[in-house]
Design a protein around this motif. Structure first.
Motif, mmCIF file in Angstrom:
data_model
loop_
_atom_site.group_PDB
_atom_site.id
_atom_site.type_symbol
_atom_site.label_atom_id
_atom_site.label_comp_id
_atom_site.label_asym_id
_atom_site.label_seq_id
_atom_site.Cartn_x
_atom_site.Cartn_y
_atom_site.Cartn_z
ATOM 1 N N GLU A 212 -6.169 -49.422 28.920
ATOM 2 C CA GLU A 212 -5.287 -50.124 29.850
ATOM 3 C C GLU A 212 -4.075 -49.260 30.217
ATOM 4 O OE1 GLU A 212 -7.777 -53.021 27.742
ATOM 5 O OE2 GLU A 212 -6.436 -51.425 27.062
ATOM 6 N N ALA A 213 -3.555 -48.508 29.226
ATOM 7 C CA ALA A 213 -2.376 -47.684 29.473
ATOM 8 C C ALA A 213 -2.695 -46.489 30.365
ATOM 9 C CB ALA A 213 -1.790 -47.201 28.154
ATOM 10 N N LEU A 214 -3.954 -46.060 30.351
ATOM 11 C CA LEU A 214 -4.345 -44.905 31.156
ATOM 12 C C LEU A 214 -4.547 -45.255 32.626
ATOM 13 C CD1 LEU A 214 -6.896 -43.244 28.701
ATOM 14 C CD2 LEU A 214 -4.499 -42.637 29.064
ATOM 15 N N SER A 215 -4.551 -46.538 32.944
ATOM 16 C CA SER A 215 -4.819 -46.963 34.323
ATOM 17 C C SER A 215 -3.567 -46.976 35.196
ATOM 18 C CB SER A 215 -5.470 -48.352 34.329
ATOM 19 O OG SER A 215 -4.591 -49.313 33.759
ATOM 20 N N GLY A 216 -2.386 -46.740 34.615
ATOM 21 C CA GLY A 216 -1.166 -46.667 35.414
ATOM 22 C C GLY A 216 -0.188 -47.791 35.141
ATOM 23 N N GLY A 217 1.012 -47.666 35.728
ATOM 24 C CA GLY A 217 2.071 -48.637 35.487
ATOM 25 C C GLY A 217 1.865 -49.950 36.220
ATOM 26 N N LEU A 218 2.585 -50.958 35.758
ATOM 27 C CA LEU A 218 2.519 -52.283 36.389
ATOM 28 C C LEU A 218 3.783 -53.062 36.054
ATOM 29 C CD1 LEU A 218 1.853 -54.684 34.075
ATOM 30 C CD2 LEU A 218 -0.344 -53.536 34.092
ATOM 31 N N ILE A 219 4.074 -54.058 36.873
ATOM 32 C CA ILE A 219 5.166 -54.991 36.629
ATOM 33 C C ILE A 219 4.650 -56.405 36.880
ATOM 34 C CG2 ILE A 219 7.496 -55.710 37.237
ATOM 35 C CD1 ILE A 219 8.021 -52.946 38.342
ATOM 36 N N LEU A 220 4.921 -57.286 35.956
ATOM 37 C CA LEU A 220 4.569 -58.699 36.093
ATOM 38 C C LEU A 220 5.846 -59.526 36.163
ATOM 39 C CD1 LEU A 220 1.677 -58.754 33.520
ATOM 40 C CD2 LEU A 220 1.433 -59.585 35.867
ATOM 41 N N LEU A 221 5.945 -60.388 37.169
ATOM 42 C CA LEU A 221 7.104 -61.253 37.337
ATOM 43 C C LEU A 221 6.710 -62.694 37.035
ATOM 44 C CD1 LEU A 221 8.629 -59.919 40.689
ATOM 45 C CD2 LEU A 221 9.230 -59.259 38.350
ATOM 46 N N THR A 222 7.520 -63.355 36.217
ATOM 47 C CA THR A 222 7.303 -64.756 35.892
ATOM 48 C C THR A 222 8.446 -65.584 36.462
ATOM 49 O OG1 THR A 222 6.184 -64.160 33.827
ATOM 50 C CG2 THR A 222 6.991 -66.416 34.011
ATOM 51 N N PHE A 223 8.112 -66.738 37.053
ATOM 52 C CA PHE A 223 9.104 -67.594 37.693
ATOM 53 C C PHE A 223 9.106 -68.977 37.059
ATOM 54 C CE2 PHE A 223 7.350 -64.547 40.690
ATOM 55 C CZ PHE A 223 8.489 -63.904 41.143
ATOM 56 N N ALA A 224 10.182 -69.712 37.302
ATOM 57 C CA ALA A 224 10.318 -71.046 36.712
ATOM 58 C C ALA A 224 9.303 -72.028 37.295
ATOM 59 C CB ALA A 224 11.737 -71.564 36.910
ATOM 60 N N LYS A 225 9.092 -71.964 38.613
ATOM 61 C CA LYS A 225 8.243 -72.965 39.254
ATOM 62 C C LYS A 225 7.174 -72.371 40.172
ATOM 63 C CE LYS A 225 11.889 -76.498 39.202
ATOM 64 N NZ LYS A 225 12.712 -77.423 40.031
ATOM 65 N N GLU A 226 7.136 -71.055 40.280
ATOM 66 C CA GLU A 226 6.167 -70.414 41.171
ATOM 67 C C GLU A 226 5.174 -69.583 40.370
ATOM 68 O OE1 GLU A 226 8.254 -68.180 44.108
ATOM 69 O OE2 GLU A 226 9.713 -69.778 44.488
ATOM 70 N N PRO A 227 3.997 -69.306 40.932
ATOM 71 C CA PRO A 227 2.992 -68.503 40.224
ATOM 72 C C PRO A 227 3.490 -67.083 39.954
ATOM 73 C CG PRO A 227 2.026 -69.643 42.115
ATOM 74 C CD PRO A 227 3.508 -69.789 42.235
ATOM 75 N N GLU A 228 2.969 -66.473 38.917
ATOM 76 C CA GLU A 228 3.324 -65.102 38.579
ATOM 77 C C GLU A 228 2.857 -64.133 39.669
ATOM 78 O OE1 GLU A 228 3.626 -64.545 33.812
ATOM 79 O OE2 GLU A 228 1.604 -64.508 34.652
ATOM 80 N N LEU A 229 3.521 -63.000 39.735
ATOM 81 C CA LEU A 229 3.160 -61.946 40.676
ATOM 82 C C LEU A 229 2.985 -60.627 39.933
ATOM 83 C CD1 LEU A 229 5.621 -62.659 43.648
ATOM 84 C CD2 LEU A 229 3.159 -63.103 43.603
ATOM 85 N N LEU A 230 2.122 -59.789 40.472
ATOM 86 C CA LEU A 230 1.860 -58.464 39.920
ATOM 87 C C LEU A 230 2.268 -57.413 40.942
ATOM 88 C CD1 LEU A 230 0.410 -56.328 38.052
ATOM 89 C CD2 LEU A 230 -1.708 -56.953 39.278
ATOM 90 N N TYR A 231 2.962 -56.368 40.486
ATOM 91 C CA TYR A 231 3.305 -55.252 41.364
ATOM 92 C C TYR A 231 2.765 -53.964 40.760
ATOM 93 C CZ TYR A 231 5.898 -51.772 44.007
ATOM 94 O OH TYR A 231 6.225 -50.701 44.804
ATOM 95 N N ILE A 232 2.014 -53.203 41.563
ATOM 96 C CA ILE A 232 1.500 -51.906 41.134
ATOM 97 C C ILE A 232 1.744 -50.904 42.249
ATOM 98 C CG2 ILE A 232 -0.257 -52.847 39.585
ATOM 99 C CD1 ILE A 232 -2.325 -52.350 41.776
ATOM 100 N N GLU A 233 1.717 -49.626 41.893
ATOM 101 C CA GLU A 233 1.890 -48.575 42.889
ATOM 102 C C GLU A 233 0.697 -47.643 42.859
ATOM 103 O OE1 GLU A 233 5.636 -46.767 42.041
ATOM 104 O OE2 GLU A 233 6.784 -48.369 43.015
ATOM 105 N N SER A 234 0.283 -47.244 44.045
ATOM 106 C CA SER A 234 -0.829 -46.313 44.194
ATOM 107 C C SER A 234 -0.404 -45.248 45.185
ATOM 108 C CB SER A 234 -2.081 -47.041 44.699
ATOM 109 O OG SER A 234 -3.132 -46.137 44.945
ATOM 110 N N GLY A 235 -0.296 -43.995 44.708
ATOM 111 C CA GLY A 235 0.228 -42.955 45.581
ATOM 112 C C GLY A 235 1.655 -43.281 45.943
ATOM 113 N N ASN A 236 1.962 -43.361 47.216
ATOM 114 C CA ASN A 236 3.316 -43.655 47.668
ATOM 115 C C ASN A 236 3.434 -45.070 48.233
ATOM 116 O OD1 ASN A 236 5.977 -42.633 47.931
ATOM 117 N ND2 ASN A 236 5.712 -42.469 50.146
#
Length: 279
Positions: A212-236
């Motif tokens: 999993e660590a070799l696949s690249g960075g990621l950010i997960l956002l958790t909110f009080a009342k909204e669904p979670e979101l995922l942010y990833i970067e590929s190239g630029n």
């Protein structure tokens, strides 16, 4: 303001026009205003022609001198224009896709981040952030990028700070961004942040070969009342993802990496040892 004025250059032109209008309404020459503000007439001329970047202190001084609405609370006419210029400049230099992410990050009650290459922006010192920049870029662009990163860190100091967890690949600590002095300060900051109740900073050492660590960075956002979101970067390009299956699997991957990473005490000791290499 018209939509075309949201470009920072257009906003600087507007700032100059407003300065000229107020100066002329007060029946002041450029020399007279410069004398009152303690600057040169050339400086006033350059601002009116939008040939000079506007500083926050200049905007505040103009508000104080002209007694604009809100000047007693550092929110006068010129300071509001300065803020608009700075905001527009930040948006112009953002990585494609990251602007959308920034609309959600301040609302998050939880942030989970795996950093595979560099210290994540939320944990960067100003010196580290500057060292990350391309020196060939215009100075205004560099300042906008740095300001954007530092402003995001308000997530930690707001009334209800977000609960955050960061996993840093060992390469983040070994890559000498900015040289030894910058890295010593940056690692000290990481250790200091890791001691806060709402911040967790863990290290993934090289010997832990986690798929999993070799696949690249990621950010997960958790909110009080909204669904979670995922942010990833590929190239630029940045990608903000809301698909529940993708977000769920990213959460699973993050939890696996937490299990493979060093615990908090081990991570702090690891960071201390990495720091010694730069001393």
């Amino acid at each position: 303001m018209a939509s075309d004025q949201q470009h920072p250059d257009a906003l600087r032109v507007h700032f100059g026009e407003e300065l000229r209008r107020m100066r002329q309404r007060a029946k002041l020459s450029q020399n007279q205003l410069a004398s009152a503000l303690g600057c040169t007439p050339q400086w006033i001329c350059q601002m009116e022609k939008a040939d000079k970047a506007v500083s926050e202190q200049t905007a505040l001084d103009l508000d104080t001198y002209f007694k604009t609405d809100g000047s007693d609370q550092d929110d006068g006419h010129f300071h509001r224009l300065y803020t608009a210029i700075r905001r527009a400049g930040r948006h112009r230099v953002l990585r494609p896709g990251f602007k959308a992410y920034l609309e959600y990050e301040p609302k998050a009650i939880g942030v989970r981040c795996f950093a595979a290459q560099i210290v994540p922006g939320l944990l960067q010192t100003e010196e580290y952030a500057r060292a990350m920049m391309d020196p060939s870029e215009p100075q205004d662009t560099l300042e906008a990028r740095v300001a954007s990163r530092l402003e995001r860190q308000g997530l930690f100091t707001r009334e209800r700070p977000a609960m955050t967890a960061f996993i840093l690949d060992e390469s983040v600590l070994r890559r000498p961004v900015g040289g030894g002095e910058v890295m010593v300060s940056q690692i000290d900051h990481l250790i200091s942040m890791s001691r806060l109740m709402h911040v967790q900073v863990l290290v993934m050492p090289f010997e832990q070969v986690t798929p999993e660590a070799l696949s690249g960075g990621l950010i997960l956002l958790t909110f009080a009342k909204e669904p979670e979101l995922l942010y990833i970067e590929s190239g630029n390009i940045g990608h903000l993802i809301g698909d529940p299956d993708d977000v769920f699997m990213a959460g699973v991957y993050f939890n696996r990496m937490m299990g493979e990473a060093l615990n908090q005490a081990e991570s702090i000791e690891f960071m201390r040892q990495a720091r010694e290499a730069y001393s």
